[in-house]
Design a protein around this motif. Sequence first.
Motif, mmCIF file in Angstrom:
data_model
loop_
_atom_site.group_PDB
_atom_site.id
_atom_site.type_symbol
_atom_site.label_atom_id
_atom_site.label_comp_id
_atom_site.label_asym_id
_atom_site.label_seq_id
_atom_site.Cartn_x
_atom_site.Cartn_y
_atom_site.Cartn_z
ATOM 1 N N LEU A 165 66.072 89.536 -31.571
ATOM 2 C CA LEU A 165 64.662 88.084 -31.150
ATOM 3 C C LEU A 165 65.531 87.269 -32.018
ATOM 4 O O LEU A 165 65.168 86.244 -31.282
ATOM 5 C CB LEU A 165 63.369 88.401 -31.201
ATOM 6 N N ARG A 166 65.601 86.965 -33.620
ATOM 7 C CA ARG A 166 66.097 86.333 -34.178
ATOM 8 C C ARG A 166 66.988 85.209 -34.040
ATOM 9 O O ARG A 166 68.153 84.405 -34.062
ATOM 10 C CB ARG A 166 65.686 86.439 -35.567
ATOM 11 N N ASP A 167 68.143 86.653 -32.859
ATOM 12 C CA ASP A 167 69.380 86.255 -32.589
ATOM 13 C C ASP A 167 69.409 85.961 -31.327
ATOM 14 O O ASP A 167 70.404 85.445 -30.726
ATOM 15 C CB ASP A 167 70.352 87.306 -33.225
ATOM 16 N N LEU A 168 68.602 85.384 -30.310
ATOM 17 C CA LEU A 168 69.078 85.310 -29.438
ATOM 18 C C LEU A 168 69.834 84.105 -28.754
ATOM 19 O O LEU A 168 69.448 83.154 -29.887
ATOM 20 C CB LEU A 168 67.707 85.101 -28.564
ATOM 21 N N PRO A 169 70.936 83.833 -27.970
ATOM 22 C CA PRO A 169 71.578 82.676 -27.594
ATOM 23 C C PRO A 169 71.005 81.529 -27.741
ATOM 24 O O PRO A 169 69.164 81.921 -26.665
ATOM 25 C CB PRO A 169 72.606 83.066 -26.705
ATOM 26 N N CYS A 170 71.166 80.595 -28.143
ATOM 27 C CA CYS A 170 70.038 79.635 -27.645
ATOM 28 C C CYS A 170 69.923 79.116 -26.074
ATOM 29 O O CYS A 170 68.816 78.432 -25.546
ATOM 30 C CB CYS A 170 70.940 78.579 -28.148
ATOM 31 N N GLY A 171 70.934 79.622 -25.928
ATOM 32 C CA GLY A 171 71.073 79.204 -23.414
ATOM 33 C C GLY A 171 69.894 80.567 -22.957
ATOM 34 O O GLY A 171 69.694 79.910 -21.950
ATOM 35 N N ALA A 172 69.538 80.891 -23.653
ATOM 36 C CA ALA A 172 68.194 82.429 -23.359
ATOM 37 C C ALA A 172 67.020 81.662 -23.376
ATOM 38 O O ALA A 172 66.401 81.709 -22.512
ATOM 39 C CB ALA A 172 68.232 83.129 -23.899
ATOM 40 N N LEU A 173 67.350 80.394 -24.757
ATOM 41 C CA LEU A 173 65.294 79.435 -24.903
ATOM 42 C C LEU A 173 65.445 78.638 -23.789
ATOM 43 O O LEU A 173 65.341 77.125 -24.438
ATOM 44 C CB LEU A 173 65.449 79.483 -25.861
ATOM 45 N N THR A 174 65.306 78.705 -22.410
ATOM 46 C CA THR A 174 64.993 77.783 -21.660
ATOM 47 C C THR A 174 63.483 77.698 -21.571
ATOM 48 O O THR A 174 62.742 78.730 -22.168
ATOM 49 C CB THR A 174 65.501 77.828 -19.886
ATOM 50 N N LEU A 175 63.079 76.514 -21.697
ATOM 51 C CA LEU A 175 61.626 76.083 -21.386
ATOM 52 C C LEU A 175 60.894 77.493 -20.077
ATOM 53 O O LEU A 175 60.152 77.856 -20.993
ATOM 54 C CB LEU A 175 61.345 74.907 -20.972
ATOM 55 N N GLU A 176 60.934 77.234 -19.171
ATOM 56 C CA GLU A 176 60.410 78.373 -18.272
ATOM 57 C C GLU A 176 60.619 79.854 -19.089
ATOM 58 O O GLU A 176 59.682 80.166 -18.750
ATOM 59 C CB GLU A 176 60.915 77.981 -17.375
ATOM 60 N N GLU A 177 62.219 80.034 -19.011
ATOM 61 C CA GLU A 177 61.859 81.593 -20.059
ATOM 62 C C GLU A 177 60.666 81.494 -20.875
ATOM 63 O O GLU A 177 60.455 82.697 -20.975
ATOM 64 C CB GLU A 177 63.154 81.733 -20.530
ATOM 65 N N LEU A 200 81.483 80.353 -19.531
ATOM 66 C CA LEU A 200 82.103 79.010 -19.663
ATOM 67 C C LEU A 200 83.410 78.517 -18.632
ATOM 68 O O LEU A 200 84.602 79.447 -18.273
ATOM 69 C CB LEU A 200 83.160 79.011 -20.895
ATOM 70 N N GLY A 201 83.565 76.965 -18.329
ATOM 71 C CA GLY A 201 84.541 76.906 -17.007
ATOM 72 C C GLY A 201 84.268 76.850 -15.657
ATOM 73 O O GLY A 201 86.042 76.557 -15.089
ATOM 74 N N GLU A 202 82.893 78.073 -15.107
ATOM 75 C CA GLU A 202 83.598 78.763 -13.618
ATOM 76 C C GLU A 202 82.243 77.829 -13.038
ATOM 77 O O GLU A 202 82.054 76.702 -14.297
ATOM 78 C CB GLU A 202 82.706 79.743 -14.245
ATOM 79 N N SER A 203 82.092 77.647 -12.029
ATOM 80 C CA SER A 203 81.292 76.218 -11.126
ATOM 81 C C SER A 203 79.562 76.869 -11.337
ATOM 82 O O SER A 203 79.761 77.982 -11.532
ATOM 83 C CB SER A 203 81.628 76.380 -9.777
ATOM 84 N N CYS A 204 78.704 75.867 -11.555
ATOM 85 C CA CYS A 204 77.512 76.457 -11.858
ATOM 86 C C CYS A 204 76.736 75.179 -10.509
ATOM 87 O O CYS A 204 75.444 74.556 -10.898
ATOM 88 C CB CYS A 204 76.935 75.904 -13.066
ATOM 89 N N ALA A 205 77.632 74.943 -9.346
ATOM 90 C CA ALA A 205 76.655 74.444 -8.272
ATOM 91 C C ALA A 205 75.860 74.775 -8.167
ATOM 92 O O ALA A 205 75.543 75.848 -8.100
ATOM 93 C CB ALA A 205 78.200 73.761 -7.569
ATOM 94 N N TRP A 206 74.557 73.925 -7.180
ATOM 95 C CA TRP A 206 74.029 74.570 -6.596
ATOM 96 C C TRP A 206 72.900 75.234 -7.153
ATOM 97 O O TRP A 206 71.974 77.301 -6.651
ATOM 98 C CB TRP A 206 74.366 74.826 -4.937
ATOM 99 N N GLY A 207 72.862 75.372 -8.758
ATOM 100 C CA GLY A 207 71.534 75.416 -8.988
ATOM 101 C C GLY A 207 71.879 77.473 -9.716
ATOM 102 O O GLY A 207 71.557 77.822 -10.313
ATOM 103 N N VAL A 208 73.340 77.362 -9.898
ATOM 104 C CA VAL A 208 73.674 78.554 -10.187
ATOM 105 C C VAL A 208 73.488 78.294 -11.456
ATOM 106 O O VAL A 208 73.608 77.089 -12.322
ATOM 107 C CB VAL A 208 75.167 78.769 -9.774
ATOM 108 N N ARG A 209 72.975 79.084 -12.605
ATOM 109 C CA ARG A 209 72.830 78.846 -14.054
ATOM 110 C C ARG A 209 74.160 79.679 -14.504
ATOM 111 O O ARG A 209 75.030 80.322 -14.406
ATOM 112 C CB ARG A 209 71.876 79.643 -14.227
ATOM 113 N N CYS A 210 74.281 78.824 -15.685
ATOM 114 C CA CYS A 210 75.647 78.898 -17.520
ATOM 115 C C CYS A 210 75.060 80.492 -17.615
ATOM 116 O O CYS A 210 73.663 80.203 -17.981
ATOM 117 C CB CYS A 210 75.721 78.125 -18.229
ATOM 118 N N ALA A 211 75.233 81.235 -18.208
ATOM 119 C CA ALA A 211 75.274 82.587 -19.175
ATOM 120 C C ALA A 211 74.661 81.622 -20.187
ATOM 121 O O ALA A 211 75.657 81.199 -20.829
ATOM 122 C CB ALA A 211 76.313 83.107 -19.294
ATOM 123 N N PRO A 212 74.041 82.521 -20.810
ATOM 124 C CA PRO A 212 73.020 82.098 -22.378
ATOM 125 C C PRO A 212 73.552 82.425 -23.054
ATOM 126 O O PRO A 212 74.264 81.812 -23.948
ATOM 127 C CB PRO A 212 71.914 83.260 -22.327
#
Length: 360
Positions: free
Chosen positions: A114-126, A203-215
């Motif tokens: 938990l201390r080392d979770l990627p910051c991308g995983a800590l969205t406000l909703e999650e 990284l470098g892939e499409s995130c159109a139409w609400g696709v989330r970037c990998a945390p």
Amino acid sequence: MRAWLVVMMMALAGCAVQVTDAPCEDDLQCPSAQRCTSEGRCVAGARSGEHLLESCRTAMDALARRANQCSGGPPDSYQRLVDTEAVCASVMASVQTSRQAFLPEQFGACVRRLRDLPCGALTLEEFSQGNLLARCDALSPQVAEGGSCGGNMDCQEGWCDTGAGCPGVCKRYVPAGSRCDDSVPCQPGTTCSLNVCRAYANLGESCAWGVRCAPEANAACVNNVCVARKEAGACASAEECAPGQVCAKVAADAGAPRECRPARGLDEACTPGALECGGLLYCEAASARCRPWREPGQTCFNPDGTEERALCLGSRCAFGPFAQLVCQQYVAPGGVCLANGDCGPTGACRNKVCVTTWCR
């Protein structure tokens, strides 16, 4: 004195220490017959089922501190946002009814993860929905598909449908590539985009139409492409900036350009309207200092008319008298809702009705 300094250095380096009352950050830094308390000290007595509530609170504290590192803002505000006591009461109930198993010997690894979770995983909703606690190795789901559950963490391969009340029923996630809507969640690692569960983008892939970037990619969706978050430079939103940074205006003017810069912390001086404060903070006009989000009964969203976004702690931001946005109580289970935030951190909005997601 020298020996004590050696012990402290070993603890900070992640090594096990052999001294009772030595400083520690997790159980793995204490001998096997000891555990690390919430105060950060090794004490006699290995962790056991008797320490479940303390362990749950410690895990939630680790998440709050990680959120502080990633986005700024006081750890205690994150604890209020997620309602730690309600979440841990649900975990206690699930362990007592054998819907979850508590594995004390895994708790040190849990805290470190938990201390080392990627910051991308800590969205406000999650974070606000308590979902990140599922990453704790010490809590093991025990309920198969079709079994009775009190929350998603009870289900071995799926989620807990509490639409008909508590307890709920464990059901399968919608698999990747299948059709989806708001009624059933997609399997972890995918998101519902254009009514299909689609894998997170790298990284470098499409995130159109609400696709989330990998945390794990530490990326932001910019112009429909996942790009690396940056330490400095022009930005349009905070997610474009590296952990500990905000997307602040270069001046408080409404149309001023924005740039990534270090976030201001609690009670630090700020310029109202410049969006300089870290997570769960806003720049209060009267004091020109970063202050926590608003309390029940206070105005919210843009309380001072400076375009500083201040939502609510322990409540929701909704229209009150005279069409003002005010922090109000969450909608009770069974009440009408528009979004998950209306139902609070231990609830969700399903088919416009609030349901409990952390049964107690």
